[in-house]
Design a protein around this motif. Structure first.
Motif, PDB file in Angstrom:
ATOM      1  N   GLY A   1       0.810  -1.217   0.000  1.00 56.44           N
ATOM      2  CA  GLY A   1       0.000   0.000   0.000  1.00 56.44           C
ATOM      3  C   GLY A   1       0.839   1.260   0.000  1.00 56.44           C
ATOM      4  O   GLY A   1       0.496   2.232  -0.670  1.00 56.44           O
ATOM      5  N   ILE A   2       1.949   1.267   0.742  1.00 53.75           N
ATOM      6  CA  ILE A   2       2.736   2.494   0.748  1.00 53.75           C
ATOM      7  C   ILE A   2       3.799   2.532  -0.344  1.00 53.75           C
ATOM      8  O   ILE A   2       4.253   3.602  -0.713  1.00 53.75           O
ATOM      9  N   SER A   3       4.192   1.381  -0.902  1.00 59.26           N
ATOM     10  CA  SER A   3       5.237   1.453  -1.930  1.00 59.26           C
ATOM     11  C   SER A   3       4.678   1.513  -3.343  1.00 59.26           C
ATOM     12  O   SER A   3       5.291   2.109  -4.225  1.00 59.26           O
TER      13      SER A   3
ATOM     14  N   PHE B   1      -6.468  -2.598  -6.050  1.00 63.55           N
ATOM     15  CA  PHE B   1      -5.475  -2.103  -5.107  1.00 63.55           C
ATOM     16  C   PHE B   1      -5.949  -0.800  -4.474  1.00 63.55           C
ATOM     17  O   PHE B   1      -5.960  -0.653  -3.259  1.00 63.55           O
ATOM     18  N   PHE B   2      -6.353   0.143  -5.334  1.00 59.71           N
ATOM     19  CA  PHE B   2      -6.738   1.442  -4.791  1.00 59.71           C
ATOM     20  C   PHE B   2      -8.008   1.373  -3.955  1.00 59.71           C
ATOM     21  O   PHE B   2      -8.131   2.061  -2.945  1.00 59.71           O
ATOM     22  N   VAL B   3      -8.916   0.523  -4.363  1.00 62.36           N
ATOM     23  CA  VAL B   3     -10.157   0.408  -3.593  1.00 62.36           C
ATOM     24  C   VAL B   3      -9.885  -0.275  -2.250  1.00 62.36           C
ATOM     25  O   VAL B   3     -10.265   0.226  -1.189  1.00 62.36           O
ATOM     26  N   LEU B   4      -9.160  -1.411  -2.298  1.00 55.03           N
ATOM     27  CA  LEU B   4      -8.986  -2.197  -1.076  1.00 55.03           C
ATOM     28  C   LEU B   4      -7.987  -1.598  -0.098  1.00 55.03           C
ATOM     29  O   LEU B   4      -8.232  -1.568   1.101  1.00 55.03           O
ATOM     30  N   VAL B   5      -6.862  -1.132  -0.615  1.00 57.17           N
ATOM     31  CA  VAL B   5      -5.815  -0.705   0.297  1.00 57.17           C
ATOM     32  C   VAL B   5      -5.915   0.786   0.622  1.00 57.17           C
ATOM     33  O   VAL B   5      -5.429   1.236   1.645  1.00 57.17           O
ATOM     34  N   TRP B   6      -6.581   1.552  -0.251  1.00 61.86           N
ATOM     35  CA  TRP B   6      -6.687   2.985   0.027  1.00 61.86           C
ATOM     36  C   TRP B   6      -8.121   3.429   0.290  1.00 61.86           C
ATOM     37  O   TRP B   6      -8.400   4.034   1.323  1.00 61.86           O
ATOM     38  N   GLY B   7      -9.002   3.146  -0.634  1.00 59.57           N
ATOM     39  CA  GLY B   7     -10.366   3.641  -0.517  1.00 59.57           C
ATOM     40  C   GLY B   7     -11.074   3.131   0.723  1.00 59.57           C
ATOM     41  O   GLY B   7     -11.575   3.915   1.538  1.00 59.57           O
TER      42      GLY B   7
ATOM     43  N   PRO C   1      -9.926   1.565   3.596  1.00 60.96           N
ATOM     44  CA  PRO C   1      -9.440   2.012   4.909  1.00 60.96           C
ATOM     45  C   PRO C   1      -9.730   3.489   5.190  1.00 60.96           C
ATOM     46  O   PRO C   1     -10.130   3.824   6.313  1.00 60.96           O
ATOM     47  N   ILE C   2      -9.549   4.344   4.178  1.00 57.21           N
ATOM     48  CA  ILE C   2      -9.768   5.769   4.432  1.00 57.21           C
ATOM     49  C   ILE C   2     -11.247   6.033   4.711  1.00 57.21           C
ATOM     50  O   ILE C   2     -11.602   6.732   5.668  1.00 57.21           O
ATOM     51  N   GLY C   3     -12.102   5.423   3.904  1.00 49.50           N
ATOM     52  CA  GLY C   3     -13.533   5.575   4.140  1.00 49.50           C
ATOM     53  C   GLY C   3     -13.936   5.033   5.507  1.00 49.50           C
ATOM     54  O   GLY C   3     -14.687   5.663   6.256  1.00 49.50           O
ATOM     55  N   TYR C   4     -13.357   3.879   5.840  1.00 50.79           N
ATOM     56  CA  TYR C   4     -13.636   3.236   7.116  1.00 50.79           C
ATOM     57  C   TYR C   4     -13.207   4.137   8.275  1.00 50.79           C
ATOM     58  O   TYR C   4     -13.939   4.304   9.252  1.00 50.79           O
ATOM     59  N   ALA C   5     -12.012   4.731   8.134  1.00 49.82           N
ATOM     60  CA  ALA C   5     -11.503   5.602   9.198  1.00 49.82           C
ATOM     61  C   ALA C   5     -12.393   6.825   9.349  1.00 49.82           C
ATOM     62  O   ALA C   5     -12.725   7.224  10.469  1.00 49.82           O
ATOM     63  N   LEU C   6     -12.770   7.413   8.209  1.00 51.58           N
ATOM     64  CA  LEU C   6     -13.630   8.602   8.289  1.00 51.58           C
ATOM     65  C   LEU C   6     -14.958   8.239   8.931  1.00 51.58           C
ATOM     66  O   LEU C   6     -15.515   9.002   9.720  1.00 51.58           O
ATOM     67  N   GLY C   7     -15.467   7.053   8.600  1.00 53.76           N
ATOM     68  CA  GLY C   7     -16.702   6.599   9.227  1.00 53.76           C
ATOM     69  C   GLY C   7     -16.542   6.416  10.727  1.00 53.76           C
ATOM     70  O   GLY C   7     -17.332   6.915  11.520  1.00 53.76           O
ATOM     71  N   MET C   8     -15.469   5.709  11.107  1.00 52.35           N
ATOM     72  CA  MET C   8     -15.215   5.452  12.523  1.00 52.35           C
ATOM     73  C   MET C   8     -15.098   6.741  13.319  1.00 52.35           C
ATOM     74  O   MET C   8     -15.478   6.796  14.491  1.00 52.35           O
TER      75      MET C   8
END
Lengths: 291, 304
Positions: free
Chosen positions: A163-165, B31-37, B39-46
């Motif tokens: 994810g970060i790389s 990749f972008f949905v699972l690893v970025w979208g 988690p970020i959405g989840y965090a904003l929700g939390m």
């Protein structure tokens, strides 16, 4: 464009004097930086390869290297969890390097070779991810992995590291494939090669320097990582070397000599890259470099 | 050539193209949905719930209000700005100075360049080991030097004094990240046409004038990018500060990323607060990114 003759320096100081001043300041800067960069490295190596009794003889620190030993490394391997930590590091570094590189090459190829709407958006998403803070990503990943029961697994850490790389890798390959002329592929197609075969036999060999640069950057992100591993792994036997060794300083049984020996081990891959693969790395810096 | 086989050829070609399209875009999107979208959405929700990992209850912006009004937040924000500004500017000065030097093609320039790669690739932990040792009050070489030359009477405990912890962390950071600016600026310098300098010299320009009127304009874009991108990274830096001081002593080096970590994992976990702070950092970053995209249009490099 040049404000000639306006500045006082140009008027009153001859060019030869200026050249001399410049020469001296150039050498002085080079020397100072060389000292600043090399002293910590030297100290690390000296402590790691000297017996602890020599280093800390008589209350002062002796770094003159008057005796040489591997005993610190032996202690490191027999008395600490280092072998296990190194093994964990190797596994997650290798898998996330592979994953990030494959992903970057595939995405880079697709993003340059196919027309689609929203290219600007895709580029911005990649760049945004590239600038993102690992710790901000780590918190929700922790909760998600916790919910799925995936904490303390190689899989979770591999994914987090990728994810970060990968964003930078994708950006690098995206730019790299733009420099690979599509005419190469077209001439292969005209001669009857299928798209897939062209990909394997024409595109990938031409893209090799970019691929290696991507792999190097992904490798160093994973090898270097502390943040993700600290958050995702909570059991000692799952720690990579960066997290495992970070606990050395708090343990009275492990002294500076073993700690620096561990530091030397962790420095070996970067050292090899700096020596043998620096041209690929410098290529990566032309499109931005990495955290 | 029959029409049928042409059609079959076209179909095969079409399928292959589609397959390639899938093979390249599916992993990218996933990749972008699972690893970025997610988690970020989840965090904003939390961040909108109190005790999101336990008995979650919708709390609207209570977590945000809690974080923003806490005393630590202003300290951490201040520390983040101080740390990001000082380490970025010092790295830039160091990188620029050395890039100008190596660009002069002095003896050993290549060796210097190789040397500069090394700190950048070293794991952060190794950098902290080195500097913890060098700055140690009992065994550290820096203190021995200072004592020998009578610059201090008592050894300084750099990483554990409220006064020196931040400068010490900044020095270690500049040591590690200075080469980032160096490599980018060196690449730009080497792309400047040497004839420009030759012409300026012939016309009697001073070294300073040539630097001001040729070098600086060529580097301006790169310098701005370094300040922006490096600044963001330093603002968000977690590992080097955490490893050096854990944010201490007395929060002297607690930056926002350290505060996020503390909220989430120290004592009684407060994921509501941690995700709210992460959300605040996300928005700060988004604001900077908007400026970045608007001023530099970096996407032009690929999406033209």
């Amino acid at each position: 464009m040049l404000g000639l003759g306006k500045g006082p320096a140009g008027k009153y100081v001859s060019q030869r004097t200026q050249e001399r001043v410049r020469r001296v300041s150039v050498i002085l800067t080079a020397l100072l930086v060389a000292i600043f960069v090399s002293i910590p490295v030297y100290v690390m190596i000296a402590i790691a390869f000297q017996p602890a009794t020599t280093t800390f003889r008589g209350g002062t620190v002796n770094l003159l290297f008057d005796s040489f030993t591997f005993e610190n490394f032996v202690l490191l391997f027999t008395d600490t969890g280092t072998p296990r930590y190194l093994f964990n590091s190797l596994i997650v570094t290798a898998s996330s390097t592979l994953l990030a590189t494959a992903l970057s090459v595939a995405a880079g190829y697709g993003l340059t070779r196919f027309e689609f709407r929203g290219k600007t958006m895709a580029a911005r998403a990649v760049l945004f991810a590239y600038m993102f803070s690992p710790i901000v990503l780590a918190i929700p990943l922790y909760v998600i992995f916790f919910t799925l029961g995936l904490l303390d697994s190689y899989f979770a850490l591999t994914l987090a590291l990728t994810g970060i790389s990968a964003p930078f890798g994708i950006w690098l390959m995206w730019q790299y494939f733009q420099t690979v002329p599509i005419a190469l592929e077209e001439s292969a197609w005209i001669r009857g090669a299928s798209r897939t075969r062209t990909l394997w036999e024409v595109v990938l060999p031409v893209a090799r320097p970019g691929t290696i640069a991507t792999a190097i950057f992904s490798f160093s992100v994973a090898w270097n990582d502390f943040t993700m591993a600290r958050v995702v792994m909570s059991q000692d036997e799952m720690y990579p070397i960066t997290v495992g060794a970070s606990l050395f300083l708090d343990r009275v049984t492990i002294g500076w000599s073993e700690t620096m020996a561990a530091a030397v081990l962790m420095s070996l891959p970067p050292f090899a890259i700096a020596l043998f693969l620096q041209n690929y790395l410098l290529q990566g810096f032309n499109v931005g470099g990495l955290e | 050539m029959s029409a049928v086989s042409t059609l079959q050829g076209r179909l095969a070609e079409f399928d292959e193209k589609r397959l390639l399209l899938l093979a390249t875009f599916v992993p990218f999107t996933l990749f972008f949905v699972l690893v970025w979208g997610v988690p970020i959405g989840y965090a904003l929700g939390m961040s909108l719930f109190s005790d999101p990992t336990g008995a979650a209850e919708f709390a609207a912006f209570a977590n945000y209000a809690g974080v923003l009004t806490s005393e630590l937040f202003s300290t951490a924000l201040f520390n983040s700005v101080v740390y990001a500004l000082s380490s970025t500017i010092l790295s830039l000065v160091l990188g620029l100075g050395l890039a100008l030097v190596v660009n002069r093609e002095i003896t050993g320039g290549n060796a210097l360049r190789t040397m500069m790669i090394f700190p950048y690739l070293l794991p952060t932990l190794v950098v902290i080991f080195m500097w913890t040792f060098l700055l140690d009050p009992n065994v550290g070489a820096v203190n021995q030097f200072l004592l020998d030359y009578g610059l201090v009477q008592e050894p300084l405990a750099f990483f554990s004094s409220t006064q020196w912890a931040m400068p010490a962390v900044v020095v270690a950071s500049v040591w590690k990240y200075g080469s980032f600016a160096f490599f980018i600026l060196l690449a730009r310098l080497q792309a400047i046409d040497p004839n420009l300098y030759e012409r300026a010299r012939v016309e009697g320009a001073s070294t300073w004038q040539a630097f001001r009127d040729i070098t600086v304009p060529h580097l301006r874009g790169a310098i701005l990018i370094i300040i922006l991108v490096r600044g963001i990274w330093m603002f968000n830096k977690f590992d080097i500060i955490y490893l050096a001081t854990r944010g201490g002593p007395l929060d002297a080096t607690t930056t926002l990323p350290i505060m996020v970590y503390e909220l989430a994992f120290r004592g009684s976990p407060n994921f509501g607060g941690a995700t709210a702070l992460a959300g605040i950092m996300f928005m700060l970053l988004a604001a900077v990114a908007v400026v970045y995209f608007w001023v530099f249009e970096p996407e032009q490099e690929v999406a033209n």
